[in-house]
Design a protein around this motif. Structure first.
Motif, short mmCIF file in Angstrom:
data_model
loop_
_atom_site.label_atom_id
_atom_site.label_comp_id
_atom_site.label_asym_id
_atom_site.label_seq_id
_atom_site.Cartn_x
_atom_site.Cartn_y
_atom_site.Cartn_z
N UNK A 76 0.84 -1.21 0.00
CA UNK A 76 0.00 0.00 0.00
C UNK A 76 0.88 1.26 0.00
N UNK A 77 1.95 1.22 0.77
CA UNK A 77 2.86 2.37 0.82
C UNK A 77 3.50 2.62 -0.54
N UNK A 78 3.89 1.56 -1.20
CA UNK A 78 4.55 1.71 -2.52
C UNK A 78 3.55 2.24 -3.55
N UNK A 79 2.31 1.73 -3.46
CA UNK A 79 1.30 2.22 -4.42
C UNK A 79 0.99 3.70 -4.20
N UNK A 80 1.25 4.17 -2.96
CA UNK A 80 1.03 5.60 -2.67
C UNK A 80 2.26 6.44 -3.01
N UNK A 81 3.26 5.80 -3.61
CA UNK A 81 4.41 6.54 -4.13
C UNK A 81 5.69 6.44 -3.34
N UNK A 82 5.70 5.66 -2.26
CA UNK A 82 6.91 5.59 -1.43
C UNK A 82 8.05 4.88 -2.16
N UNK A 83 9.25 5.44 -2.08
CA UNK A 83 10.42 4.76 -2.62
C UNK A 83 11.44 4.45 -1.52
N UNK A 84 11.09 4.78 -0.29
CA UNK A 84 11.88 4.41 0.88
C UNK A 84 10.90 3.97 1.96
N UNK A 85 11.21 2.84 2.61
CA UNK A 85 10.33 2.32 3.66
C UNK A 85 11.10 2.09 4.94
N UNK A 86 10.38 2.10 6.04
CA UNK A 86 10.94 1.68 7.32
C UNK A 86 9.83 1.03 8.12
N UNK A 87 10.19 0.42 9.21
CA UNK A 87 9.16 -0.22 10.03
C UNK A 87 9.77 -0.82 11.27
N UNK A 88 8.93 -1.14 12.21
CA UNK A 88 9.43 -1.69 13.47
C UNK A 88 8.55 -2.83 13.95
N UNK A 89 9.14 -3.75 14.69
CA UNK A 89 8.56 -4.97 15.27
C UNK A 89 8.85 -6.17 14.37
N UNK A 90 8.53 -7.36 14.93
CA UNK A 90 8.99 -8.59 14.29
C UNK A 90 8.28 -8.93 12.98
N UNK A 91 7.11 -8.30 12.75
CA UNK A 91 6.36 -8.66 11.52
C UNK A 91 6.91 -7.96 10.28
N UNK A 92 7.91 -7.08 10.44
CA UNK A 92 8.36 -6.31 9.28
C UNK A 92 9.11 -7.14 8.25
N UNK A 93 9.46 -8.39 8.58
CA UNK A 93 10.14 -9.22 7.57
C UNK A 93 9.28 -9.32 6.30
#
Lengths: 310, 348
Positions: free
Chosen positions: B232-249
């Motif tokens: 969803x983030x990429x479809x909204x135009x993101x070209x850099x991502x980050x995230x936290x917690x164990x599910x981010x794999x």
């Protein structure tokens, strides 16, 4: 809200809903077979987890996603047989034994992962299969016809299951065993054989659902399914034990999830509402379940072990 | 039951048994053993000196001990301090995402007389508050939190994850070409919220025109949902991502496919792919060394700890497989220095 109605976002949301629905659809279709014959398998999530790990590990070791899928099928069949043995031959209380199978799958998949792999390591994913002609249709092509092959297989299984359950001798036996096993038995139908077959089919599809999930994500982690197997069981009730209804439930759950994710991403749902919004898919599905399930009756022999002459 | 069916039954039982034996076997000389669910006094990673009574540490963690995130950060840290000291035994009960299971494990370790029981999850606080007074001779540590409940045998620890998050945000804004950055979070609490807020502040400080979309999935463990959140983030135009917690794999996997850059936190996530630029790594050993010293001196609790960039409890580790432009590296180092000397505020 206007940023939602852009080509890229709308296509991504629909495609996401379909992807989220697929593991649920596979597992709940399998469970439909079992429940129509009178066997409730609460261990679906455990079988999915072992199928997921088996599929993941096979791909990690060989790089072959099809072998991974095959391992998922094999594990599903084995655990389906084990479930049938417990529920049909040993006539165990289905609710309790199903929880046992779930816990076995949860613990064993994690133990095997810790021992054989350790740290989450990426694997190859299913290749995308563009349906010639259809995938080029503007908007619709990207939404519906540019998925991995497992997506088409899952949706193809819906009419196939409708045909098997409603139009074949085997399907008639399933329905009769699920409604009135004594009568079916008196007509020479082997209740045990039919139930072994349906529970094994259910196990196989749960194994496929797990393997498909892991290979589509390209990763495995402890408790990867995150209770999707239990949602799949609820969807069988939601779908009134009919493949088409089950598909509708899986798609509803997937689309609501995808919509909520997209709305949160775009800020349409404020960040402070995130936690409440995260509950929306479950709440909407349960509400729909309450409305739909009241109009249909469950198979009369569901959860009742069969004993000849009892 | 006829003979054919009987033979089939035995075959299934044999297969299940074989699976069990295979799973429970493995290398006897395997250095790391973790237990899931039931705590065990015998299983676990053990570092034992030749003589004397061992100092026993137990960890109860909500996810897998090698999750490349929260749980791994504490297990790695305990392994570091146990390697530094003689005669330390370590046991891990991971995967206790159900708080009641964690509470049972914490109580069990305490009743076995472990010297330090680490309840690694802010959600375990309520249980610990009930359990700790029953075992006044056992020291407990829990986090991330800043509350010892006024008990003499409870330490608490937290991470100023906004600091590393701010540095990551600065780098993310410098590397983004689309001007849209996406963040995938679990639930808006604790160090996850601090990290996300710090990240957003850092990105906006470096480039006021950048858009940071934040998406809390509502789950620490739903890998599939994290994967779709990243889509969803990429479809909204993101070209850099980050995230936290164990599910981010799951999100990192999507980033890999899309060739989108990723910034990690809690543990070093470089092994997940060449798109991982850098990770904020928690070094809880900074806290644990002091806790162990205090316990040996007879103080079993009462201190609240924080790890941050200044005390070395948080470290930015760059992925050697990613070629980070020199100017961005310098920008990151200047930001770290600014946070440490107080000239830069993360806004928290």
């Amino acid at each position: 809200m206007s940023q939602f109605f852009t080509e890229a976002v709308l296509i991504a949301t629909v495609a996401s809903g379909i992807r989220l629905a697929v593991p649920l659809l596979l597992a709940s279709l399998g469970e439909t077979y079992g429940q129509r014959s009178g066997v409730l398998n609460l261990g679906v999530d455990g079988i999915m987890l072992l199928g997921a790990f088996g599929g993941y590990y096979a791909v990690l070791e060989t790089g072959n996603v099809w072998l991974g899928l095959l391992v998922g099928i094999g594990i599903g069949i084995l655990l389906g047989l084990a479930t049938a043995l417990i529920s049909v031959t040993l006539r165990a209380e289905q609710g309790i034994s199903g929880i046992g199978v779930y816990l076995f799958g949860l613990g064993m998949s994690d133990l095997l992962f810790q021992r054989l792999v350790g740290t989450p390591t990426p694997i190859s994913k299913f290749p995308k299969l563009d349906i010639p002609g259809l995938s080029d249709i503007p908007w619709l092509g990207e939404m519906l016809f540019q998925h991995s092959i497992i997506v088409y297989v899952a949706f193809g299984l819906v009419p196939f299951s409708m045909f098997v359950i409603n139009r074949t001798v085997f399907g008639m036996k399933i329905r009769s065993v699920g409604e009135n096993p004594e009568a079916a038995d008196s007509l020479g139908v082997s209740v045990a054989k039919v139930r072994y077959a349906t529970v094994t089919i259910g196990g196989m599809l749960a194994g496929v659902a797990g393997a498909a999930l892991a290979i589509d994500l390209g990763i495995f982690q402890q408790n990867l399914t995150n209770a999707q197997g239990f949602i799949a069981i609820a969807l069988v009730y939601f779908g009134a034990w009919r493949p088409l209804g089950v598909m509708a439930g899986a798609l509803l759950y997937g689309f609501v999830n995808a919509l909520v994710l997209q709305f949160k991403t775009l800020g349409i749902i404020p960040q402070s509402w995130s936690d409440i919004a995260a509950m929306a898919p479950a709440v909407i599905t349960i509400l729909a379940l309450v409305v739909v399930a009241r109009r249909f009756r469950q198979p009369a022999a569901l959860t009742k072990p069969f004993t000849r002459g009892a | 039951m006829n003979r054919h069916r009987m033979r089939g039954t035995w075959l299934i039982l044999a297969v299940v048994f074989t699976l069990l034996v295979a799973a429970c076997g493995g290398d006897d000389d395997d250095a790391t053993t973790t237990t899931t669910g039931e705590p065990s006094g015998t299983a676990g990673q053990t570092t034992t000196a030749a003589s004397g009574e061992a100092f026993r540490i137990a960890i109860v963690a909500p996810s897998a001990s090698n999750d490349l995130a929260f749980s791994q950060s504490i297990v790695d840290a305990v392994n570091v301090v146990s390697a530094e000291r003689a005669n330390v035994e370590v046991d891990v009960t991971d995967g206790t995402f159900v708080v009641e299971d964690a509470a049972a494990a914490i109580r069990d370790y305490a009743s076995q007389g472990y010297d330090l029981v680490i309840a690694h999850g802010s959600q375990y606080g309520g249980s610990l508050q009930e359990i700790a007074p029953d075992f006044p001779d056992v020291s407990f540590a829990w986090g991330t939190a800043a509350d010892t409940f006024g008990l003499d045998n409870v330490f608490s620890y937290e991470a100023a994850s906004d600091e590393g998050g701010y540095v990551m945000g600065v780098m993310a804004a410098a590397l983004s070409e689309s001007g849209v950055i996406g963040v995938v979070g679990p639930v808006e609490v604790g160090d996850a919220k601090l990290y996300v807020d710090g990240f957003k502040a850092g990105a906006e400080a470096n480039d006021s025109g950048v858009t940071v979309n934040v998406n809390y999935t509502g789950s620490f463990s739903d890998v599939a949902l994290a994967s779709e959140a990243a889509q969803a983030q990429i479809s909204a135009g993101a070209d850099v991502l980050s995230g936290t917690a164990q599910m981010v794999v799951g999100a990192v996997s999507v980033a890999n496919d899309a060739g989108v850059l990723w910034f990690g936190t809690q543990a070093n996530q470089s092994s997940l792919g060449g798109i991982v630029v850098a990770s904020q790594v928690y070094k809880w050993e900074v806290v644990l060394r002091d806790i162990l010293d205090k316990i040996e001196q007879g103080t079993l609790g009462g201190t609240v700890y924080e790890i941050n960039l200044d005390n070395g409890g948080e470290v930015i580790e760059y992925n050697p497989a990613f070629t980070l432009p020199e100017d961005v590296t310098q920008l990151a180092e200047q930001t770290i220095a600014g946070i440490i000397d107080g000239s830069i505020s993360t806004g928290q």
